[in-house]
Design a protein around this motif. Structure first.
Motif, mmCIF file in Angstrom:
data_model
loop_
_atom_site.group_PDB
_atom_site.id
_atom_site.type_symbol
_atom_site.label_atom_id
_atom_site.label_comp_id
_atom_site.label_asym_id
_atom_site.label_seq_id
_atom_site.Cartn_x
_atom_site.Cartn_y
_atom_site.Cartn_z
ATOM 1 N N VAL A 8 50.988 29.179 40.085
ATOM 2 C CA VAL A 8 50.785 30.615 39.896
ATOM 3 C C VAL A 8 50.096 31.203 41.122
ATOM 4 C CG1 VAL A 8 49.594 32.394 38.547
ATOM 5 C CG2 VAL A 8 50.634 30.445 37.383
ATOM 6 N N LEU A 9 50.638 32.292 41.605
ATOM 7 C CA LEU A 9 49.969 33.135 42.600
ATOM 8 C C LEU A 9 49.827 34.511 41.985
ATOM 9 C CD1 LEU A 9 48.941 33.966 45.453
ATOM 10 C CD2 LEU A 9 51.336 34.404 46.057
ATOM 11 N N PHE A 10 48.587 35.000 41.896
ATOM 12 C CA PHE A 10 48.411 36.329 41.324
ATOM 13 C C PHE A 10 47.414 37.128 42.156
ATOM 14 C CE2 PHE A 10 44.791 34.236 39.486
ATOM 15 C CZ PHE A 10 43.857 35.221 39.187
ATOM 16 N N SER A 11 47.631 38.426 42.166
ATOM 17 C CA SER A 11 46.717 39.330 42.857
ATOM 18 C C SER A 11 45.858 40.033 41.822
ATOM 19 C CB SER A 11 47.479 40.371 43.668
ATOM 20 O OG SER A 11 48.051 41.354 42.819
ATOM 21 N N SER A 12 44.654 40.388 42.240
ATOM 22 C CA SER A 12 43.763 41.102 41.335
ATOM 23 C C SER A 12 42.620 41.705 42.130
ATOM 24 C CB SER A 12 43.206 40.152 40.270
ATOM 25 O OG SER A 12 42.342 40.838 39.380
ATOM 26 N N HIS A 13 42.059 42.796 41.609
ATOM 27 C CA HIS A 13 40.785 43.271 42.125
ATOM 28 C C HIS A 13 39.703 43.136 41.051
ATOM 29 C CE1 HIS A 13 42.601 46.896 40.245
ATOM 30 N NE2 HIS A 13 41.362 47.130 39.864
ATOM 31 N N VAL A 14 40.067 42.470 39.927
ATOM 32 C CA VAL A 14 39.100 42.169 38.874
ATOM 33 C C VAL A 14 38.500 40.800 39.193
ATOM 34 C CG1 VAL A 14 38.725 41.883 36.412
ATOM 35 C CG2 VAL A 14 40.458 43.491 37.226
ATOM 36 N N LEU A 15 37.310 40.812 39.793
ATOM 37 C CA LEU A 15 36.749 39.588 40.331
ATOM 38 C C LEU A 15 36.415 38.576 39.250
ATOM 39 C CD1 LEU A 15 34.428 41.216 43.003
ATOM 40 C CD2 LEU A 15 36.753 40.399 43.277
ATOM 41 N N SER A 16 35.968 39.040 38.102
ATOM 42 C CA SER A 16 35.620 38.113 37.030
ATOM 43 C C SER A 16 36.842 37.344 36.546
ATOM 44 C CB SER A 16 34.975 38.861 35.863
ATOM 45 O OG SER A 16 35.860 39.857 35.352
ATOM 46 N N GLU A 17 38.004 38.001 36.541
ATOM 47 C CA GLU A 17 39.236 37.330 36.122
ATOM 48 C C GLU A 17 39.601 36.224 37.101
ATOM 49 O OE1 GLU A 17 43.953 38.265 35.267
ATOM 50 O OE2 GLU A 17 42.763 39.678 36.438
ATOM 51 N N VAL A 18 39.524 36.522 38.383
ATOM 52 C CA VAL A 18 39.868 35.531 39.398
ATOM 53 C C VAL A 18 38.931 34.337 39.305
ATOM 54 C CG1 VAL A 18 40.112 35.118 41.874
ATOM 55 C CG2 VAL A 18 40.805 37.314 40.904
ATOM 56 N N GLU A 19 37.652 34.610 39.158
ATOM 57 C CA GLU A 19 36.674 33.526 39.078
ATOM 58 C C GLU A 19 36.925 32.648 37.856
ATOM 59 O OE1 GLU A 19 31.883 32.892 39.659
ATOM 60 O OE2 GLU A 19 32.633 34.880 39.114
ATOM 61 N N GLN A 20 37.407 33.245 36.781
ATOM 62 C CA GLN A 20 37.615 32.507 35.541
ATOM 63 C C GLN A 20 38.823 31.595 35.602
ATOM 64 O OE1 GLN A 20 37.806 35.027 32.088
ATOM 65 N NE2 GLN A 20 38.362 33.382 30.707
ATOM 66 N N VAL A 21 39.917 32.018 36.254
ATOM 67 C CA VAL A 21 41.174 31.269 36.126
ATOM 68 C C VAL A 21 41.669 30.632 37.419
ATOM 69 C CG1 VAL A 21 41.904 32.717 34.205
ATOM 70 C CG2 VAL A 21 42.649 33.299 36.514
ATOM 71 N N ALA A 22 41.184 31.063 38.583
ATOM 72 C CA ALA A 22 41.762 30.585 39.844
ATOM 73 C C ALA A 22 41.151 29.260 40.285
ATOM 74 C CB ALA A 22 41.579 31.632 40.934
ATOM 75 N N ASP A 23 42.005 28.372 40.807
ATOM 76 C CA ASP A 23 41.533 27.148 41.440
ATOM 77 C C ASP A 23 41.101 27.432 42.879
ATOM 78 O OD1 ASP A 23 42.234 25.288 39.256
ATOM 79 O OD2 ASP A 23 44.287 25.875 39.743
ATOM 80 N N ARG A 24 41.893 28.255 43.557
ATOM 81 C CA ARG A 24 41.552 28.667 44.922
ATOM 82 C C ARG A 24 41.733 30.171 45.056
ATOM 83 N NH1 ARG A 24 44.042 26.792 49.690
ATOM 84 N NH2 ARG A 24 46.025 26.702 48.576
ATOM 85 N N VAL A 25 41.072 30.711 46.076
ATOM 86 C CA VAL A 25 41.044 32.157 46.267
ATOM 87 C C VAL A 25 41.302 32.472 47.731
ATOM 88 C CG1 VAL A 25 39.565 34.211 46.213
ATOM 89 C CG2 VAL A 25 39.436 32.557 44.368
ATOM 90 N N LEU A 27 49.244 31.577 54.744
ATOM 91 C CA LEU A 27 48.869 31.363 53.347
ATOM 92 C C LEU A 27 49.489 30.072 52.846
ATOM 93 C CD1 LEU A 27 47.638 32.594 50.672
ATOM 94 C CD2 LEU A 27 49.927 33.556 50.276
ATOM 95 N N GLU A 28 48.705 29.274 52.155
ATOM 96 C CA GLU A 28 49.208 28.046 51.550
ATOM 97 C C GLU A 28 48.810 27.999 50.079
ATOM 98 O OE1 GLU A 28 47.769 24.758 53.799
ATOM 99 O OE2 GLU A 28 49.174 25.064 55.449
ATOM 100 N N VAL A 29 49.798 27.819 49.216
ATOM 101 C CA VAL A 29 49.567 27.678 47.783
ATOM 102 C C VAL A 29 50.116 26.324 47.368
ATOM 103 C CG1 VAL A 29 50.022 28.608 45.489
ATOM 104 C CG2 VAL A 29 49.696 30.167 47.421
ATOM 105 N N HIS A 30 49.244 25.489 46.815
ATOM 106 C CA HIS A 30 49.617 24.121 46.472
ATOM 107 C C HIS A 30 50.318 24.067 45.121
ATOM 108 C CE1 HIS A 30 47.104 23.419 49.811
ATOM 109 N NE2 HIS A 30 45.945 23.354 49.170
ATOM 110 N N ALA A 31 51.135 23.038 44.953
ATOM 111 C CA ALA A 31 51.792 22.809 43.662
ATOM 112 C C ALA A 31 50.741 22.552 42.598
ATOM 113 C CB ALA A 31 52.746 21.630 43.767
ATOM 114 N N GLY A 32 50.940 23.151 41.419
ATOM 115 C CA GLY A 32 50.067 22.893 40.289
ATOM 116 C C GLY A 32 48.717 23.550 40.366
ATOM 117 N N GLU A 33 48.625 24.712 41.004
ATOM 118 C CA GLU A 33 47.352 25.420 41.052
ATOM 119 C C GLU A 33 47.543 26.891 40.712
ATOM 120 O OE1 GLU A 33 45.314 25.565 44.792
ATOM 121 O OE2 GLU A 33 46.950 26.582 45.843
ATOM 122 N N VAL A 34 46.443 27.509 40.331
ATOM 123 C CA VAL A 34 46.384 28.965 40.170
ATOM 124 C C VAL A 34 45.656 29.501 41.390
ATOM 125 C CG1 VAL A 34 45.564 30.894 38.784
ATOM 126 C CG2 VAL A 34 46.323 28.790 37.660
#
Length: 296
Positions: free
Chosen positions: A179-196, A24-31
């Motif tokens: 930010v790294l966050f987990s969710s099973h609410v797909l609409s939320e992830v699509e709205q705020v995440a830069d990468r998935v 897993l890679e999470v970049h600086a400055g991303e959700v």
């Protein structure tokens, strides 16, 4: 720069493999949004990253350094099973958390509480589920961490609170946070995440930007013709997964990637109309879940 980097990260509980060879890679400055059904390994991943549990094998690097207790002060964390002291007010709870982190400035926490319409003078035992969740969010961001790890952060929040929280997430990241966050609410992830990243049965099956996932996802095109056209006419076209005869004059095709070849093939017939169902993150998630099920 990667704020989080894992290599072959694995966690076993006896014979049960909760996480398998996670890179897993999470970049600086991303959700970064971590998706997966219940039991996929999302919470296990987050707990490994904050050093609450230890891996069976593999490695974790945070801020370019091997994971160590010294780095914990740079991380904010919201657990999925948040437990509060019912007799403490919100302000008391934040002071308690600040004392453990040697961070006494509650300015950011108070500002965020106001944005979320959270009364810090009420005892935790008097708070609704949504307000308890707000308090958990406030404590995660209150000490101005460089990285915030959130387990199902929007759980229990009303739509207005969700909107304000999502706006705050973007401001936090624009200010240099990650930010790294987990969710099973797909609409939320699509709205705020830069990468998935999508986790299934403890394995990361895909990791990409939302835009790239949607561009390469399976979409559905329905062609309506002026006369009967056989679905077999579209078999073998690059990218076409399947073609179904919806009616004599209507053919429905599922296609991944570019659709140019398919559209050109359809244009050989007396084409009346084309409709397209553009994939959203839910379609993509279901696609990978079904593919994984086929492999099993």
């Amino acid at each position: 720069m990667n704020v989080i980097s894992t290599r072959q990260l694995t966690k076993r509980y006896g014979r049960t493999v909760a996480l398998r060879n996670l890179n897993l890679e999470v970049h600086a400055g991303e959700v970064y949004g971590l998706l997966g059904p219940n039991g996929a390994g999302k919470t296990t991943t987050l707990r490994l990253l904050i050093d609450v549990i230890r891996p069976t094998s593999g490695s974790i690097t945070l801020f370019g350094e091997p994971m160590s207790p010294r780095l914990r002060g740079r991380i904010g964390y919201l657990p999925g099973d948040l437990v509060l002291y019912d007799r403490l007010t919100g302000a008391d709870y934040l002071r308690f958390c600040g004392a453990m982190r040697s961070h006494t400035d509650l300015g950011e926490a108070v500002r965020l509480a106001k944005r979320l319409d959270l009364d810090l003078d009420r005892e935790a035992g008097e708070l609704s589920k949504g307000n308890r969740q707000k308090l958990g969010i406030v404590q995660a961001f209150g000490h101005r961490p460089d990285l915030v790890v959130l387990d199902e952060p929007a759980s229990g929040l009303d739509p207005l609170a969700q909107r304000e929280f999502h706006a705050y997430l973007r401001e936090y990241v624009d200010g240099g946070g990650t930010v790294l966050f987990s969710s099973h609410v797909l609409s939320e992830v699509e709205q705020v995440a830069d990468r998935v990243g999508i986790l299934l049965a403890g394995s990361l099956v895909v990791q990409d930007t939302v835009a790239s996932l949607k561009a390469n996802a399976v979409r559905e095109l329905t062609f309506t013709f002026a006369e009967d056209v056989s679905a077999a006419s579209f078999s073998g076209i690059p990218g076409v997964r399947d073609a179904v005869q919806a009616s004599g004059t209507e053919v429905r095709c599922r296609v991944s990637g570019a659709v140019g070849e398919l559209v050109r093939a359809a244009a050989r017939f007396p084409l009346v109309n084309v409709t397209s169902h553009e994939p959203d993150l839910e379609d993509i998630f279901v696609h990978y879940t079904e593919e994984r099920g086929d492999d099993d």
